[in-house]
Design a protein around this motif. Structure first.
Motif, short mmCIF file in Angstrom:
data_model
loop_
_atom_site.label_atom_id
_atom_site.label_comp_id
_atom_site.label_asym_id
_atom_site.label_seq_id
_atom_site.Cartn_x
_atom_site.Cartn_y
_atom_site.Cartn_z
N ALA A 101 -7.78 5.46 0.53
CA ALA A 101 -8.22 4.96 1.68
C ALA A 101 -7.49 3.81 2.27
N ALA A 102 -7.39 3.62 3.25
CA ALA A 102 -6.46 2.49 3.87
C ALA A 102 -7.23 1.77 4.91
N PRO A 103 -7.18 0.33 5.00
CA PRO A 103 -7.83 -0.45 6.10
C PRO A 103 -7.39 0.06 7.34
N VAL A 104 -8.21 0.04 8.45
CA VAL A 104 -7.92 0.47 9.72
C VAL A 104 -6.89 -0.82 10.45
N SER A 105 -5.79 -0.13 11.06
CA SER A 105 -4.90 -1.31 11.56
C SER A 105 -4.90 -1.52 12.95
N ALA A 120 -13.96 -4.47 8.29
CA ALA A 120 -14.63 -3.57 7.24
C ALA A 120 -14.48 -2.27 7.33
N LEU A 121 -13.48 -1.66 8.20
CA LEU A 121 -13.36 -0.23 8.46
C LEU A 121 -12.03 0.14 7.52
N TRP A 122 -12.45 1.44 7.06
CA TRP A 122 -11.25 2.17 6.20
C TRP A 122 -11.19 3.47 6.65
N GLY A 142 -4.58 3.57 -0.69
CA GLY A 142 -3.59 4.27 -0.73
C GLY A 142 -2.58 4.29 0.36
N ARG A 143 -1.45 5.23 0.38
CA ARG A 143 -0.38 5.14 1.24
C ARG A 143 -0.63 5.75 2.53
#
Ligand code: CTP
Ligand code: MG
Length: 231
Positions: free
Chosen positions: A133-137, A158-160, A206-207
């Motif tokens: 997973a990855a943090p929301v950008s 806190a969102l992924w 993750g990427r």
């Protein structure tokens, strides 16, 4: 412990609006399905892969994967979680409850070997499992209930974003997806089925180029990412 793959490939790719399911579109003269499966299996980490297919699938038989002894197929279901559960059921007898299963969308051919290893190492011998997973950008807006206007900006800290592979113990994952189905709860990934049982799957970063090919403009992007990864 054995590591197995379940690669759901029973979708019809409606949003891609192509003449066939998107996993059978080609990138550099290969089916997306063949690219995804070879990138996973070439890591050498897996005992095999179970691939749920649509009951009317006409393409798999002509794929490179059809002649790969490490790849098994079964009939998928009406939604993604039904397909994954049918894949787990089809593996009964080959795995023990404590073996690991990595579930990966066939529509994510750009998965990096480095990410797969980071997931497996990150989860170690933990009891449950977790996901890439990855943090929301982007800044995230909530839509107002009655219109196409903004009701609020959501705190994104806190969102992924959930990717695949998602890795869980075979027995627990089968139980969790079976319960979700029995209760009529729609789950769009494996983690949410475990969450519904009170478990807290681990987030492994993750990427973000591990994209899910969904709409037509994703195809050239995926081709470019694969060129970079294999350079
Ligand atoms: N999938 C599946 N069985 C289904 C539906 C989806 O195995 N009944 C798989 C897809 O093949 C894909 C993954 O689940 O690998 C993620 O689904 P998605 O990207 O939504 O693919 P499709 O359902 O094929 O596309 P669409 O929703 O646009 O129709
Ligand atoms: Mg779908």
């Amino acid at each position: 412990r054995q590591y197995w793959l379940v690669v759901p490939a029973a979708g019809i790719g409606q949003r891609m609006q192509a003449d066939r399911p998107k996993q059978y579109l080609q990138l550099r003269q290969r089916y997306i399905l063949d690219i995804t499966l070879s990138r996973l299996l070439d890591t050498g980490l897996f005992a095999g892969a179970m691939v749920p297919l649509h009951p009317d699938d006409r393409w798999f038989v002509g794929s490179d994967s059809a002649s790969d002894a490490r790849i098994l197929t079964c009939t998928g279901g009406g939604d993604r979680s039904d397909s994954v559960l049918s894949g787990l059921d089809a593996l009964a007898g080959r795995l023990s409850d404590d073996d690991w299963v990595l579930v990966h969308d066939v529509a994510r051919p750009c998965v990096a070997a480095e990410d797969i290893r980071r997931l497996i190492v990150g989860l170690g011998e933990g009891d449950i499992g977790g996901l890439l997973a990855a943090p929301v950008s982007d800044t995230i807006k909530r839509q107002a209930a009655d219109a196409d206007s903004v009701s609020e900006t959501v705190d994104r800290r806190a969102l992924w974003r959930a990717f695949t592979p998602q890795q869980f113990r075979y027995g627990l994952l089968r139980t969790a997806l079976g319960r979700a189905r029995d209760r009529g709860v729609a789950v769009t990934d494996e983690s949410s089925a475990l969450e519904a049982m009170g478990y807290a799957p681990k987030l492994v970063r993750g990427r973000t180029d591990n994209i899910k090919i969904t709409v037509p403009e994703d195809l050239p992007l995926a081709g470019w990412i694969l060129d970079q990864l294999e350079h």
